[in-house]
Design a protein around this motif. Structure first.
Motif, PDB file in Angstrom:
ATOM      1  N   ARG A  66       0.831  -1.140   0.003  1.00 51.04           N
ATOM      2  CA  ARG A  66       0.022   0.136   0.127  1.00 51.04           C
ATOM      3  C   ARG A  66       0.711   1.175   0.043  1.00 51.04           C
ATOM      4  O   ARG A  66       0.618   2.161   0.781  1.00 51.04           O
ATOM      5  N   ASP A  97     -11.239  11.244  -1.422  1.00 49.59           N
ATOM      6  CA  ASP A  97     -10.523   9.890  -1.949  1.00 49.59           C
ATOM      7  C   ASP A  97      -9.417   9.761  -2.970  1.00 49.59           C
ATOM      8  O   ASP A  97      -8.827   8.655  -3.294  1.00 49.59           O
ATOM      9  N   ALA A 121      -0.981   4.330   2.228  1.00 54.06           N
ATOM     10  CA  ALA A 121      -2.360   4.251   2.323  1.00 54.06           C
ATOM     11  C   ALA A 121      -2.704   3.137   3.532  1.00 54.06           C
ATOM     12  O   ALA A 121      -3.117   1.784   3.181  1.00 54.06           O
ATOM     13  N   GLU A 123      -3.888   0.958   6.599  1.00 53.19           N
ATOM     14  CA  GLU A 123      -5.071   0.244   6.836  1.00 53.19           C
ATOM     15  C   GLU A 123      -5.053  -0.331   8.356  1.00 53.19           C
ATOM     16  O   GLU A 123      -5.981  -0.950   8.829  1.00 53.19           O
ATOM     17  N   TRP A 164      -1.741   8.347   5.026  1.00 50.91           N
ATOM     18  CA  TRP A 164      -2.998   8.554   4.414  1.00 50.91           C
ATOM     19  C   TRP A 164      -3.832   7.615   5.107  1.00 50.91           C
ATOM     20  O   TRP A 164      -3.870   6.371   4.866  1.00 50.91           O
ATOM     21  N   THR A 165      -4.787   7.993   6.136  1.00 52.13           N
ATOM     22  CA  THR A 165      -5.536   7.133   6.790  1.00 52.13           C
ATOM     23  C   THR A 165      -6.989   6.971   6.530  1.00 52.13           C
ATOM     24  O   THR A 165      -7.653   6.578   7.144  1.00 52.13           O
ATOM     25  N   ARG A 166      -7.070   7.459   5.209  1.00 53.14           N
ATOM     26  CA  ARG A 166      -8.561   7.462   4.777  1.00 53.14           C
ATOM     27  C   ARG A 166      -9.291   6.051   4.675  1.00 53.14           C
ATOM     28  O   ARG A 166     -10.539   6.076   5.085  1.00 53.14           O
ATOM     29  N   HIS A 167      -8.538   4.754   4.824  1.00 50.32           N
ATOM     30  CA  HIS A 167      -9.020   3.688   4.601  1.00 50.32           C
ATOM     31  C   HIS A 167      -9.233   3.088   6.057  1.00 50.32           C
ATOM     32  O   HIS A 167      -9.667   2.076   6.268  1.00 50.32           O
ATOM     33  N   ASN A 169     -11.054   3.589   8.852  1.00 52.50           N
ATOM     34  CA  ASN A 169     -12.508   4.291   9.197  1.00 52.50           C
ATOM     35  C   ASN A 169     -13.668   3.525   9.889  1.00 52.50           C
ATOM     36  O   ASN A 169     -14.854   3.769   9.669  1.00 52.50           O
ATOM     37  N   LYS A 170     -13.062   2.487  10.509  1.00 48.54           N
ATOM     38  CA  LYS A 170     -13.991   1.805  11.351  1.00 48.54           C
ATOM     39  C   LYS A 170     -14.771   2.463  12.730  1.00 48.54           C
ATOM     40  O   LYS A 170     -14.115   3.218  13.275  1.00 48.54           O
ATOM     41  N   GLY A 197      -9.160   7.631  10.125  1.00 51.37           N
ATOM     42  CA  GLY A 197      -9.551   8.109   8.735  1.00 51.37           C
ATOM     43  C   GLY A 197     -11.005   8.305   8.603  1.00 51.37           C
ATOM     44  O   GLY A 197     -11.505   8.770   7.532  1.00 51.37           O
TER      45      GLY A 197
END
Length: 604
Positions: A66, A97, A121, A123, A164-167, A169-170, A197
């Motif tokens: 990633r 995004d 990216a 996760e 990048w913490t966008r993913h 998102n829990k 994120g």
């Protein structure tokens, strides 16, 4: 230096001396000098010490492949990516995004949105740890982006490595949460854990729409949870529930040494305090947050409309009446959001309420509106009306599609989650290019009977230059004692505790990402002058007013005092403890005075 900045600077000198016995600047200088024995400069692409392809490949393997090389979709006007990006230029979910983009496209004479060379990216926390270790070991400029809403470009930097913490998102709900290590001191309480994120719409959808409770977050649904909370964090109902940071129970944060630490009132308490309003990106990378949730009121609602005065004299009277009405009827836990005043001689009302039925809200506004209607010099371009809806539906996208179409805007991409919506009034900020932005906390003492006339005169004088907004939910005067007490135990400027509003004066132009047509810099200069003149007029009655770090002037001269007041030395000490060599740098962040403006070269 203009008059406003001179007044602030003059006031800051005795303030700082009193705060620390005259030693705050010498103490900070010594702290900066102490860290100077470490990293002196960061490397850029092309420098001899820039990581080799093999080293980058090693990082890529560590993070499960990633590792991205972000490219702006606006880089090539002839490309399909450019056309697709233009089609979604006002969709914040699309912008968010894109690892190469930020929600703000730039600021005149300050910064423009530039992609990092590489982005992890992330996760998982392990991905974040790998990125932090790599940046530290190779002396890289490190940037952190979740929602990417930063007006001041703190989630953006060329020649950098992006986390990048966008993913991540829990969102997880808890009935009985106890912070780690606090079993003997804290009772179990309802809470929600949100990864870094996630956007606030993700939290509201889980906590309120489906969970039937409330979590204090931001007003704009696409703002990142972690970024807002680290700056303090206000939402429409902060006048009752307090700031977002004051509702933090526990966080996980990766510090500069690559350690994922738990931070709460019992474990790493200074780190915990520092991320509660100390500004994002200065002390580490937050990976998850646990916030208390509250019982949901029966109703959320508001009052909306416009009142126009037929003359300057009538407008000055209307301003005075509005401030008196706010002080007597609205400065309480029920009301938040905005009134705005401008050169058009109109009062723009966009207030929200919690815990009031539509009839109760209507009755509250009746005396003020009766006063207006009784005078021929006023008219209603938009009638002022109160409304209320079941609170559980306040962020319910399907409810709004059925009952109030147009109030919310969908993520218009095929396959987008149905709950991903934003308030239509926030769409203007998507991609905007800021020309000027200033804020000031206004003390509740200005609403005293013997001060209201001075306040109204200042608002009127400022409104001759530019529209000014009073965000009443972004000051805690009138909030419950418990909410104020929790906010006092955060790193924010203590002025927020006794502020009745945050005044915001700002202007912006159309999106201007690099590759698109450039911004109108002549208009930007003109609008910035008008913004400055308006704030100068307002600060005649509040010359020592601080500013909110997330919504403030990029060129703020006295930023340490304005953003954090007497809390700054303590924040600087936390920075020295957890990031002694300055791995984490953001514009006007804690410790940034020791670095060049781009964060690449030490100054001391």
């Amino acid at each position: 230096m203009n008059r406003r900045e001179w007044l602030k600077a003059a006031l800051a000198i005795p303030f700082l001396s009193l705060a620390t016995g005259g030693g705050v600047m010498s103490t900070l200088a010594a702290s900066i000098a102490k860290t100077a024995s470490g990293l002196r400069s960061r490397v850029r692409p092309g420098d001899p010490n820039w990581p080799s392809p093999a080293q980058w490949d090693g990082l890529k393997q560590q993070v499960g492949g990633r590792l991205l090389a972000p490219v702006s979709p606006f880089a090539d006007r002839a490309s399909a990516a450019y056309s697709e990006a233009l089609k979604h230029i006002k969709n914040p979910f699309f912008i968010g995004d894109q690892p190469a983009l930020t929600q703000t496209s730039g600021w005149a004479k300050a910064w423009t949105s530039q992609p990092s060379v590489y982005a992890v990216a992330a996760e998982s926390t392990a991905d974040v740890v790998a990125a932090v270790n790599f940046a530290r070991e190779h002396h890289l400029r490190l940037v952190v982006k979740g929602g990417g809403h930063s007006y001041q470009g703190t989630s953006d930097s060329a020649d950098s490595l992006l986390v990048w913490t966008r993913h991540m998102n829990k969102v997880t709900l808890h009935d009985n949460f106890v912070a780690q290590g606090c079993t003997d001191t804290q009772p179990p309480q309802p809470a929600v854990t949100v990864q870094a994120g996630a956007m606030w719409i993700d939290a509201y959808d889980a906590v309120t729409t489906h969970g039937g409770r409330y979590v204090q977050g931001g007003g704009c649904t696409t703002v990142g949870v972690a970024g807002l909370l680290q700056s303090g964090g206000f939402g429409s109902f902060s006048k009752n529930f307090g700031t977002a940071s004051s509702n933090l129970i526990e966080a996980e944060i990766v510090t500069a040494d690559g350690v994922a630490r738990i931070a709460n009132a019992c474990t790493n308490p200074e780190l915990f305090w520092g991320i509660k309003g100390g500004g994002g990106g200065s002390l580490g990378v937050v990976t998850r947050l646990t916030l208390r949730t509250h019982a949901l009121p029966e109703f959320f609602g508001g009052a909306f409309g416009e009142i126009k005065a037929s003359s300057d004299q009538a407008y000055r009277a209307l301003i005075g009446k509005a401030m008196d009405f706010y002080q007597s009827a609205l400065m309480n836990p029920h009301w938040g959001e905005q009134m705005a005043f401008g050169p058009d001689n109109q009062l723009h009302i966009s207030m929200v309420s919690q815990g009031l039925s539509e009839q109760q809200a209507t009755d509250i506004w009746a005396p003020f509106l009766d006063w207006v209607r009784a005078r021929k010099e006023y008219s209603f371009p938009k009638p002022v009306q109160a409304l209320a809806l079941p609170a559980q539906h306040f962020w319910d996208a399907d409810f709004f599609r059925q009952h109030l179409p147009g109030a919310m805007v969908d993520d218009d991409r095929q396959g987008a989650p149905r709950n991903h919506v934003l308030w239509s009034g926030d769409q203007g900020q998507v991609g905007w290019f800021i020309q000027a932005f200033q804020s000031a906390w206004l003390p509740a003492s200005l609403l005293r009977a013997d001060q209201q006339s001075r306040l109204a005169d200042a608002i009127f004088a400022g409104s001759r230059h530019h529209r000014m907004e009073f965000h009443f939910n972004k000051g805690l005067a009138g909030a419950p004692t418990e909410a104020i007490a929790r906010a006092r135990d955060t790193a924010m400027n203590p002025q927020v505790l006794d502020a009745f509003a945050l005044a915001i004066i700002a202007d912006a132009g159309d999106p201007a990402y690099p590759g698109m047509p450039g911004p109108d810099l002549a208009a930007a200069r003109s609008n910035a002058e008008r913004v400055d003149a308006a704030m100068d007029a307002l600060l005649q009655v509040a010359p020592g007013a601080g500013a909110y770090v997330s919504e403030s002037d990029y060129f703020q001269r006295d930023w340490q005092t304005a953003f954090w007041g007497t809390n700054y030395p303590r924040l600087a000490a936390a920075k020295q403890t957890y990031d002694p060599h300055g791995l984490f740098f953001v514009h006007h962040g804690v410790g940034s005075e020791g670095w060049s403006a781009d964060g690449f070269t030490r100054l001391t």
